[in-house]
Design an enzyme around this catalytic site. Structure first.
Site, PDB file in Angstrom:
ATOM      1  N   LYS A 124      35.671  23.069  26.497  1.00 35.51           N
ATOM      2  CA  LYS A 124      35.211  22.208  25.402  1.00 35.51           C
ATOM      3  C   LYS A 124      36.389  21.457  24.809  1.00 35.51           C
ATOM      4  O   LYS A 124      37.309  22.054  24.248  1.00 35.51           O
ATOM      5  CB  LYS A 124      34.526  23.066  24.332  1.00 35.51           C
TER       6      LYS A 124
ATOM      7  N   ASP B  95      23.615  26.255  12.213  1.00 30.29           N
ATOM      8  CA  ASP B  95      23.178  25.180  13.112  1.00 30.29           C
ATOM      9  C   ASP B  95      22.415  25.751  14.310  1.00 30.29           C
ATOM     10  O   ASP B  95      22.619  25.336  15.444  1.00 30.29           O
ATOM     11  CB  ASP B  95      24.374  24.354  13.593  1.00 30.29           C
TER      12      ASP B  95
ATOM     13  N   TYR C  53      31.073  18.066  17.870  1.00 26.97           N
ATOM     14  CA  TYR C  53      32.495  18.360  17.752  1.00 26.97           C
ATOM     15  C   TYR C  53      33.266  18.314  19.062  1.00 26.97           C
ATOM     16  O   TYR C  53      34.424  18.657  19.109  1.00 26.97           O
ATOM     17  CB  TYR C  53      32.672  19.735  17.085  1.00 26.97           C
TER      18      TYR C  53
END
Length: 364
Positions: free
Chosen positions: A69, A164, A51
């Protein structure tokens, strides 16, 4: 009087829904309450996930080192990706020593340019496992596992599934503190359980109920991944490195034996059972795989690898395991070994050191 567009080198123009007229957003209102990413100096690129790209950066206002990020917007035409919205919403609410901290959201010069400012951690466990000259000791493995379980217990108590968990999503600070990261696939859950897509969790860490197409997901899928992570840290290599879903199921059966209705009620009714031809394997081979592990350690692994999700150990169960109370005792986090900041020395294109791991990412 100067027009906003005249003084703004990169003006943002929006169209009014009311009268279809275009207007310029004044510079002072451009970012709302968000800071500009220009206030952060990018030092080097430290990773790239499903992502977004992650940079190590310096906050020029506070001089703090942070992880920046960049949210991927490649294929988005309708605003921010739902995965990023979920991650932002969850992380803004979560505060725990073993959960990565989202400090704020900052924006770039374009509407599609969005960055998450996270607390910076020196390493991720996957990189460490690949670059360490000697593996973690059992006392150090216990220290890591306890921190993971505390963070996960906090998530599950707040009705959040991570979905995850894997070694590359576990970060470590220079003081030995482990933090769970990457909440792009995380979901809140409630009762009654609602159907969710089964194609989550990286293949090597994916629970058998997901591989067999369960429509509902529980905290048990995170606990299976914990078992895989603990086993990987103890064995110094991935436990179930399947190259496909068929091979993954076969590796699980080889290790734990063939599931049946007695040990896993409802197993034969799972949607994808008919697509697999399961080998007949009546034995649990965990003890043969970990011949040196204590009875308490094997008991913990077996509880994490229960086929029946309803019988699988919870994070709270694991925290109370006698494995963490026997010798060698878990070391203190601040006594964990320190490592060279190898990822900060790499050139940007060389970040992809975990190519084999990344090739088996689940399709989202």
């Amino acid at each position: 009087m100067e027009n906003a567009a005249d003084t703004d080198p990169d003006p943002i123009k929006l169209k009014s829904i009311k009268n279809n007229r275009t207007f310029t957003v004044p510079q002072k209102h451009r970012f709302g309450n968000c800071r500009s990413v220009k206030e952060f100096e990018k030092l080097n690129r430290i990773g790239e996930g499903t992502y977004g790209i992650v940079y190590r950066a310096r906050d020029t206002r506070s001089d703090d080192i942070v992880a920046l990020k960049k949210v991927r917007m490649d294929k988005e035409k309708d605003g921010i990706p739902i995965s990023s919205l979920r991650e932002i919403t969850l992380l803004l609410k979560l505060r725990h020593p073993n959960i990565v901290e989202l400090k704020e959201v900052v924006v770039g010069s374009h509407l599609e340019s969005l960055f998450l400012v996270m607390s910076y951690c020196e390493q991720d466990l996957a990189s460490l496992l690949e670059n360490m000259p000697t593996p973690f000791s059992e006392a150090q493995v216990k220290c890591i596992a306890l921190q993971l379980l505390r963070g996960l217990d906090y998530l599950h108590l707040n009705f959040i599934l991570h979905r995850d968990l894997k070694v590359s999503n576990l970060l470590m600070t220079d003081k030995g503190c482990v933090k769970i990261a990457d909440f792009g696939l995380a979901r809140c859950y409630g009762i009654p359980l609602q159907p969710m897509t089964p194609r989550v969790v990286t293949l090597w860490y994916r629970a058998p109920e997901l591989l067999l197409g369960t429509k509902t997901q529980t905290t048990a899928l995170d606990m299976w991944a914990v078992g895989c992570i603990l086993a990987e840290l103890l064995a110094h290599k991935p436990l179930l490195p399947g190259g496909s879903e068929i091979q993954q199921v076969d590796l699980i059966v080889q290790l734990l034996g063939t599931p049946n209705e007695n040990i896993w009620p409802g197993f034969t009714r799972l949607p994808l059972v008919g697509q697999y031809s399961l080998r007949k394997q009546p034995y649990n081979n965990l003890k043969n795989k970990f011949t040196w592990l204590s009875d308490a350690g094997l008991r913990l692994l077996n509880l994490l690898f229960m086929y029946n999700p309803l019988r699988r150990a919870t994070a709270k169960d694991c925290l109370e395991s006698s494995y963490f109370k026997e010798k060698p005792l878990p070391c203190e986090a601040d006594l964990m070994p320190t490592f060279p900041h190898h990822r900060n020395k790499r050139a940007a294109p060389a970040v992809e050191s975990q190519s084999k791991r990344n090739k088996v990412l689940a399709s989202r």
